[in-house]
Every structure is written in structure tokens, then in C-alpha cells.
Design a protein around this motif. Sequence first.
Motif: not given
Ligand SMILES: [Zn+2]
Length: 247
Positions: A3-7, A82-84, A144-146, A192-197
Motif C-alpha cells: 500500500f505504499h510503493c514508489h514503483l 499520495g505521497e503527501v 499514515l505510512h511508516w 514496501s516503501d521501495g526503493p527508498f526502504a
Molecule cells: Zn514513500
Amino acid sequence: MDFHCHLDLYPDAKQIYTEALKRTEFVWLVTTSPKAYAATSRVLPATQKIFISPGLHPEIADKKHGELEMLLSQMNACTGVGEVGLDNSARYSQHFELQTHIFKSVVENAARLGGRVLSIHSRAAASRVLDILDANPGFGTAVLHWFTDSPSLLRRAARSGCWFSVGPAMMESANGRKLAALMPLDRVVSESDGPFAKMRGINVMPWEALSVALRLAEVWNISKEETSAVLNSNGLRLITLLTDQYS
Ligand SMILES: [Zn+2]
């Protein structure tokens, strides 16, 4: 489900996209700017499985604030945003007022449109994020992500009805595990928050998001199977909110 990916930001985005279509049930691809949303939507088309939303990341508020009007108009046609959010950490606090202006405009617009699902960054700024959400009832649903702020702000967010997206990288830290233990079980989804995570220096992939179940099971004191079932049913509810509720 992720539910949160910067693909769009992986070095080999097209390949990851193709693989994600095969290996995941759902990916919420959050973009960092309105122009990136427009470009990404052309290259990596939205499908039943891949939901793409326009955003404006608080870390680049100073560079992208000129695209705010574009974001507000993109919100007409997209039920997710998002992301905001806000980032008041030392590195980004000099633009905090500008970030606040952008985030407030987005939340007010979401309320005007009858509600949106927002994927929100709140580093060192959860209190201000919640003030803005609370001042705009009818804005929709906040995820609310991470989340990294204090336990008391986490409880306040939970009371306000916020959801939380949690990834494997967040569960690597003691603070992340402590916060995840306090989250309302019926409003937590995987990300995942990839690829930042990264885990051990390697990008977290969208299909690895659900591996967070193992670590959540430890802090929730329930079995891994039960945890996976909870994440799954929460995920399905959030997909319904994203795709039906506000359209
Ligand atoms: Zn993010």
C-alpha cells in the motif's frame, strides 16, 4: 499487497512493474510530484492491480510547489492521493510552512471532493498532520505510512480513525516495533516503501511487503497465519475504500 510503493523510482521500473503484476495482489504506486504522476501513468499504466496516485512529497516541497494546482486538479479524477504530508526533521524543516500550505490545500480539497484516501508522510510532524486532518472532517481516509512519531501521537491518530501502513524495513528498528505493537489491528496494512526502504542494503520489493506479517505477529502476540489473515482482510477493505467509496 503493497500500500505504499514508489514503483516508478526503481532503476528497472518496467521490469519490476511486470513482475509485480505476476507476484502481487495489489500495489498502490504513490508518486512524488504531479508531473511524475502524469509521466508514470503513461509508462506504467494503472490496472486492476496497480493503483497509481498523484502526490507531492514534502521533502521536495520547495522544488515542486509550483505544481500544487496541477495536483488539486488531478485529485478530481483520482480517489487516492499520495505521497503527501509533512516533514519537520532537521533536513527539511526550513520549508515546513510551504509544506503545510501544500498539505492543507490537499486535505481541504479532499473534503471538498467528498473524500479521498491519502497516503501520508508524517516524519517529526504527526501532531501538525493530525491538526490539519481533524480540522477537515470529510477529507476521507488517512493512511499514515511508516509512522515514526511518539506513542501518544500514534494513539491520537488511532482515535482519529487513521490507518497505518507498515513495512519490513520499519520493523527492523526497536522503535518501529514498539509503535507497531500499539496500532489498531483492524487498520494496519502492509507496504514496501521501495526503493527508498532497504533491507541489508537491498531495495525492498513490492512482493516482499507482506513479509512484515512475521514481525507483526511477534509484537501482536498472535500467529503468523492470523496476522496474514488480518493484513489481508484490512487490505481488501482499504482497496474498497480506494476504488469504490469515493468514486
Ligand atoms: Zn514513500
